[in-house]
Write a protein that holds these residues in place. Structure first.
Motif, PDB file in Angstrom:
ATOM      1  N   GLY A   1       9.166  41.040  -7.394  1.00 57.08           N
ATOM      2  CA  GLY A   1       8.988  42.466  -7.634  1.00 57.08           C
ATOM      3  C   GLY A   1       8.638  43.195  -6.343  1.00 57.08           C
ATOM      4  O   GLY A   1       8.054  42.617  -5.424  1.00 57.08           O
ATOM      5  N   ALA A   2       9.015  44.470  -6.274  1.00 55.52           N
ATOM      6  CA  ALA A   2       8.769  45.251  -5.057  1.00 55.52           C
ATOM      7  C   ALA A   2       8.587  46.722  -5.417  1.00 55.52           C
ATOM      8  O   ALA A   2       8.969  47.160  -6.502  1.00 55.52           O
ATOM      9  CB  ALA A   2       9.934  45.091  -4.085  1.00 55.52           C
ATOM     10  N   ARG A   3       8.005  47.452  -4.468  1.00 61.69           N
ATOM     11  CA  ARG A   3       7.828  48.898  -4.636  1.00 61.69           C
ATOM     12  C   ARG A   3       8.702  49.622  -3.617  1.00 61.69           C
ATOM     13  O   ARG A   3       8.684  49.282  -2.441  1.00 61.69           O
ATOM     14  CB  ARG A   3       6.366  49.269  -4.413  1.00 61.69           C
ATOM     15  CG  ARG A   3       5.466  48.790  -5.511  1.00 61.69           C
ATOM     16  CD  ARG A   3       3.997  49.040  -5.174  1.00 61.69           C
ATOM     17  NE  ARG A   3       3.130  48.575  -6.231  1.00 61.69           N
ATOM     18  CZ  ARG A   3       2.779  47.309  -6.407  1.00 61.69           C
ATOM     19  NH1 ARG A   3       3.204  46.390  -5.574  1.00 61.69           N
ATOM     20  NH2 ARG A   3       1.998  46.951  -7.403  1.00 61.69           N
ATOM     21  N   VAL A   4       9.423  50.641  -4.091  1.00 63.77           N
ATOM     22  CA  VAL A   4      10.294  51.406  -3.200  1.00 63.77           C
ATOM     23  C   VAL A   4       9.874  52.874  -3.238  1.00 63.77           C
ATOM     24  O   VAL A   4       9.555  53.413  -4.291  1.00 63.77           O
ATOM     25  CB  VAL A   4      11.792  51.224  -3.571  1.00 63.77           C
ATOM     26  CG1 VAL A   4      12.110  51.754  -4.938  1.00 63.77           C
ATOM     27  CG2 VAL A   4      12.689  51.860  -2.522  1.00 63.77           C
ATOM     28  N   SER A   5       9.847  53.476  -2.054  1.00 65.72           N
ATOM     29  CA  SER A   5       9.505  54.892  -1.936  1.00 65.72           C
ATOM     30  C   SER A   5      10.520  55.570  -1.020  1.00 65.72           C
ATOM     31  O   SER A   5      11.333  54.908  -0.373  1.00 65.72           O
ATOM     32  CB  SER A   5       8.081  55.060  -1.408  1.00 65.72           C
ATOM     33  OG  SER A   5       7.948  54.433  -0.151  1.00 65.72           O
ATOM     34  N   ILE A   6      10.448  56.901  -0.953  1.00 66.37           N
ATOM     35  CA  ILE A   6      11.426  57.685  -0.192  1.00 66.37           C
ATOM     36  C   ILE A   6      10.698  58.746   0.634  1.00 66.37           C
ATOM     37  O   ILE A   6       9.646  59.244   0.234  1.00 66.37           O
ATOM     38  CB  ILE A   6      12.459  58.330  -1.153  1.00 66.37           C
ATOM     39  CG1 ILE A   6      13.627  58.950  -0.383  1.00 66.37           C
ATOM     40  CG2 ILE A   6      11.793  59.333  -2.085  1.00 66.37           C
ATOM     41  CD1 ILE A   6      14.807  59.334  -1.262  1.00 66.37           C
TER      42      ILE A   6
ATOM     43  N   GLN B   1       0.844  -1.181   0.000  1.00 63.01           N
ATOM     44  CA  GLN B   1       0.000   0.000   0.000  1.00 63.01           C
ATOM     45  C   GLN B   1       0.884   1.237   0.000  1.00 63.01           C
ATOM     46  O   GLN B   1       2.016   1.193   0.478  1.00 63.01           O
ATOM     47  CB  GLN B   1      -0.903  -0.001   1.248  1.00 63.01           C
ATOM     48  CG  GLN B   1      -1.909  -1.125   1.240  1.00 63.01           C
ATOM     49  CD  GLN B   1      -2.877  -1.010   2.413  1.00 63.01           C
ATOM     50  OE1 GLN B   1      -2.841  -0.052   3.162  1.00 63.01           O
ATOM     51  NE2 GLN B   1      -3.738  -1.995   2.543  1.00 63.01           N
ATOM     52  N   THR B   2       0.375   2.318  -0.526  1.00 63.65           N
ATOM     53  CA  THR B   2       1.111   3.574  -0.538  1.00 63.65           C
ATOM     54  C   THR B   2       0.271   4.663   0.121  1.00 63.65           C
ATOM     55  O   THR B   2      -0.952   4.544   0.190  1.00 63.65           O
ATOM     56  CB  THR B   2       1.457   4.017  -1.969  1.00 63.65           C
ATOM     57  OG1 THR B   2       0.242   4.237  -2.685  1.00 63.65           O
ATOM     58  CG2 THR B   2       2.315   2.995  -2.692  1.00 63.65           C
ATOM     59  N   ALA B   3       0.948   5.682   0.588  1.00 60.41           N
ATOM     60  CA  ALA B   3       0.267   6.845   1.154  1.00 60.41           C
ATOM     61  C   ALA B   3       1.046   8.091   0.762  1.00 60.41           C
ATOM     62  O   ALA B   3       2.268   8.123   0.832  1.00 60.41           O
ATOM     63  CB  ALA B   3       0.191   6.731   2.674  1.00 60.41           C
ATOM     64  N   ASP B   4       0.343   9.098   0.317  1.00 65.60           N
ATOM     65  CA  ASP B   4       0.969  10.380   0.003  1.00 65.60           C
ATOM     66  C   ASP B   4       0.973  11.233   1.267  1.00 65.60           C
ATOM     67  O   ASP B   4      -0.031  11.330   1.964  1.00 65.60           O
ATOM     68  CB  ASP B   4       0.197  11.111  -1.092  1.00 65.60           C
ATOM     69  CG  ASP B   4       0.295  10.391  -2.430  1.00 65.60           C
ATOM     70  OD1 ASP B   4       1.306   9.701  -2.664  1.00 65.60           O
ATOM     71  OD2 ASP B   4      -0.642  10.529  -3.239  1.00 65.60           O
ATOM     72  N   VAL B   5       2.107  11.843   1.539  1.00 68.09           N
ATOM     73  CA  VAL B   5       2.240  12.736   2.686  1.00 68.09           C
ATOM     74  C   VAL B   5       2.441  14.144   2.126  1.00 68.09           C
ATOM     75  O   VAL B   5       3.490  14.445   1.568  1.00 68.09           O
ATOM     76  CB  VAL B   5       3.426  12.337   3.588  1.00 68.09           C
ATOM     77  CG1 VAL B   5       3.549  13.303   4.749  1.00 68.09           C
ATOM     78  CG2 VAL B   5       3.270  10.899   4.066  1.00 68.09           C
ATOM     79  N   PRO B   6       1.441  15.007   2.249  1.00 67.30           N
ATOM     80  CA  PRO B   6       1.568  16.350   1.658  1.00 67.30           C
ATOM     81  C   PRO B   6       2.445  17.277   2.496  1.00 67.30           C
ATOM     82  O   PRO B   6       2.514  17.154   3.714  1.00 67.30           O
ATOM     83  CB  PRO B   6       0.120  16.850   1.626  1.00 67.30           C
ATOM     84  CG  PRO B   6      -0.586  16.088   2.689  1.00 67.30           C
ATOM     85  CD  PRO B   6       0.118  14.767   2.825  1.00 67.30           C
ATOM     86  N   PHE B   7       3.119  18.187   1.813  1.00 67.16           N
ATOM     87  CA  PHE B   7       3.911  19.239   2.434  1.00 67.16           C
ATOM     88  C   PHE B   7       3.515  20.550   1.759  1.00 67.16           C
ATOM     89  O   PHE B   7       3.241  20.572   0.565  1.00 67.16           O
ATOM     90  CB  PHE B   7       5.413  19.021   2.213  1.00 67.16           C
ATOM     91  CG  PHE B   7       5.996  17.895   2.997  1.00 67.16           C
ATOM     92  CD1 PHE B   7       6.627  18.144   4.204  1.00 67.16           C
ATOM     93  CD2 PHE B   7       5.932  16.589   2.534  1.00 67.16           C
ATOM     94  CE1 PHE B   7       7.179  17.114   4.935  1.00 67.16           C
ATOM     95  CE2 PHE B   7       6.480  15.552   3.258  1.00 67.16           C
ATOM     96  CZ  PHE B   7       7.106  15.814   4.466  1.00 67.16           C
ATOM     97  N   THR B   8       3.505  21.626   2.503  1.00 62.72           N
ATOM     98  CA  THR B   8       3.244  22.935   1.928  1.00 62.72           C
ATOM     99  C   THR B   8       4.265  23.931   2.465  1.00 62.72           C
ATOM    100  O   THR B   8       4.874  23.704   3.508  1.00 62.72           O
ATOM    101  CB  THR B   8       1.823  23.440   2.269  1.00 62.72           C
ATOM    102  OG1 THR B   8       1.695  23.532   3.676  1.00 62.72           O
ATOM    103  CG2 THR B   8       0.759  22.495   1.718  1.00 62.72           C
ATOM    104  N   ALA B   9       4.439  24.992   1.744  1.00 59.99           N
ATOM    105  CA  ALA B   9       5.334  26.068   2.190  1.00 59.99           C
ATOM    106  C   ALA B   9       4.800  27.377   1.657  1.00 59.99           C
ATOM    107  O   ALA B   9       4.187  27.425   0.583  1.00 59.99           O
ATOM    108  CB  ALA B   9       6.750  25.839   1.690  1.00 59.99           C
ATOM    109  N   ASN B  10       5.028  28.425   2.376  1.00 56.71           N
ATOM    110  CA  ASN B  10       4.667  29.761   1.941  1.00 56.71           C
ATOM    111  C   ASN B  10       5.931  30.610   2.026  1.00 56.71           C
ATOM    112  O   ASN B  10       6.398  30.927   3.117  1.00 56.71           O
ATOM    113  CB  ASN B  10       3.558  30.328   2.830  1.00 56.71           C
ATOM    114  CG  ASN B  10       3.045  31.646   2.309  1.00 56.71           C
ATOM    115  OD1 ASN B  10       3.391  32.057   1.212  1.00 56.71           O
ATOM    116  ND2 ASN B  10       2.233  32.318   3.092  1.00 56.71           N
ATOM    117  N   VAL B  11       6.495  30.951   0.876  1.00 59.33           N
ATOM    118  CA  VAL B  11       7.714  31.742   0.831  1.00 59.33           C
ATOM    119  C   VAL B  11       7.312  33.185   0.553  1.00 59.33           C
ATOM    120  O   VAL B  11       6.733  33.483  -0.482  1.00 59.33           O
ATOM    121  CB  VAL B  11       8.675  31.252  -0.275  1.00 59.33           C
ATOM    122  CG1 VAL B  11       9.901  32.136  -0.361  1.00 59.33           C
ATOM    123  CG2 VAL B  11       9.053  29.804  -0.013  1.00 59.33           C
ATOM    124  N   GLY B  12       7.578  34.053   1.510  1.00 62.03           N
ATOM    125  CA  GLY B  12       7.229  35.461   1.361  1.00 62.03           C
ATOM    126  C   GLY B  12       8.272  36.224   0.572  1.00 62.03           C
ATOM    127  O   GLY B  12       9.396  35.773   0.394  1.00 62.03           O
ATOM    128  N   GLY B  13       7.863  37.372   0.114  1.00 60.86           N
ATOM    129  CA  GLY B  13       8.793  38.244  -0.589  1.00 60.86           C
ATOM    130  C   GLY B  13       9.795  38.841   0.379  1.00 60.86           C
ATOM    131  O   GLY B  13       9.456  39.211   1.498  1.00 60.86           O
TER     132      GLY B  13
END
Length: 157
Positions: free
Chosen positions: A80-85, A26-38
Motif C-alpha cells: 500500500g502507498a499514499r499518493v499526493s499532488i 552435527q548440524t548447524a543452522d545458518v541464519p539469513f535475513t532480508a529487508n524488502v522495502g516498499g
C-alpha cells in the motif's frame, strides 16, 4: 617373525578402531535475513490537455473544461502507498499569477487535491489508474498564447 609382525599390526589396527570414539553427525543452522522495502513505479503517463472555461474571453484553464482531457497515470506498488499532488506550475506561455490554482487526483480508491493535502491511499498491485486534472484561474481574460503546466505526483510506500 613376519607373521607375528603382521598379526601384531592387524591387532593394533583393529584395536584402534574399536577404541576410537564414535563420530557423531552435527548440524548447524545458518541464519539469513532480508529487508524488502516498499517500491512504487509510475508505469505509464499520458499527458492531459487543457480546455477553456469559455470560448470567448476565457479566464481559466482545466483538463475538465470543454476541449480538455484529463491526464492519466498508472501506478504499480508492492505494498500500500499514499499518493499526493502538487499545485500546477506554469512551464510555458504568457505568465500570470492565478487567483485559483489546484491539482487533482481521481481514482477508484479516492480523490484528493493539492489544497486539502490529504493523500489517496492505494492498495498494493499493478496497473492502478489515476486520473489527473488541474485548474488555473487568472480571474481576468487570458492573453492569447500556448500555455503549459505540470503537476507533480508524489508516492510514498
Amino acid at each position: 617373525m613376519i607373521r607375528r609382525s603382521l598379526l601384531t599390526a592387524a591387532l593394533i589396527i583393529v584395536g584402534s578402531v574399536a577404541v576410537a570414539p564414535k563420530t557423531m553427525a552435527q548440524t548447524a543452522d545458518v541464519p539469513f535475513t532480508a529487508n524488502v522495502g516498499g517500491v512504487c513505479n509510475f508505469d505509464q503517463i499520458t499527458p492531459g490537455k487543457l480546455g477553456l472555461n469559455q470560448q470567448t474571453n476565457p479566464t481559466a484553464l482545466a483538463g475538465g473544461f470543454s476541449g480538455g482531457v484529463f491526464g492519466k497515470v498508472f501506478v504499480s506498488c508492492n505494498q500500500g502507498a499514499r499518493v499526493s499532488i502538487s499545485q500546477p506550475q506554469q512551464t510555458g506561455g504568457p505568465s500570470f499569477t492565478p487567483v485559483h490554482s489546484v491539482g487533482m487526483i481521481n481514482s477508484p480508491f479516492g480523490s484528493t487535491d493539492s489544497q486539502n493535502g490529504n493523500p489517496v491511499f492505494l492498495p498494493g498491485g499493478s496497473g492502478l489508474p489515476l486520473d489527473i486534472d488541474m485548474i488555473v484561474d487568472k480571474g481576468s481574460p487570458l492573453v492569447p498564447g500556448s500555455y503549459s503546466y505540470v503537476t507533480t505526483l508524489t508516492i510514498v510506500p
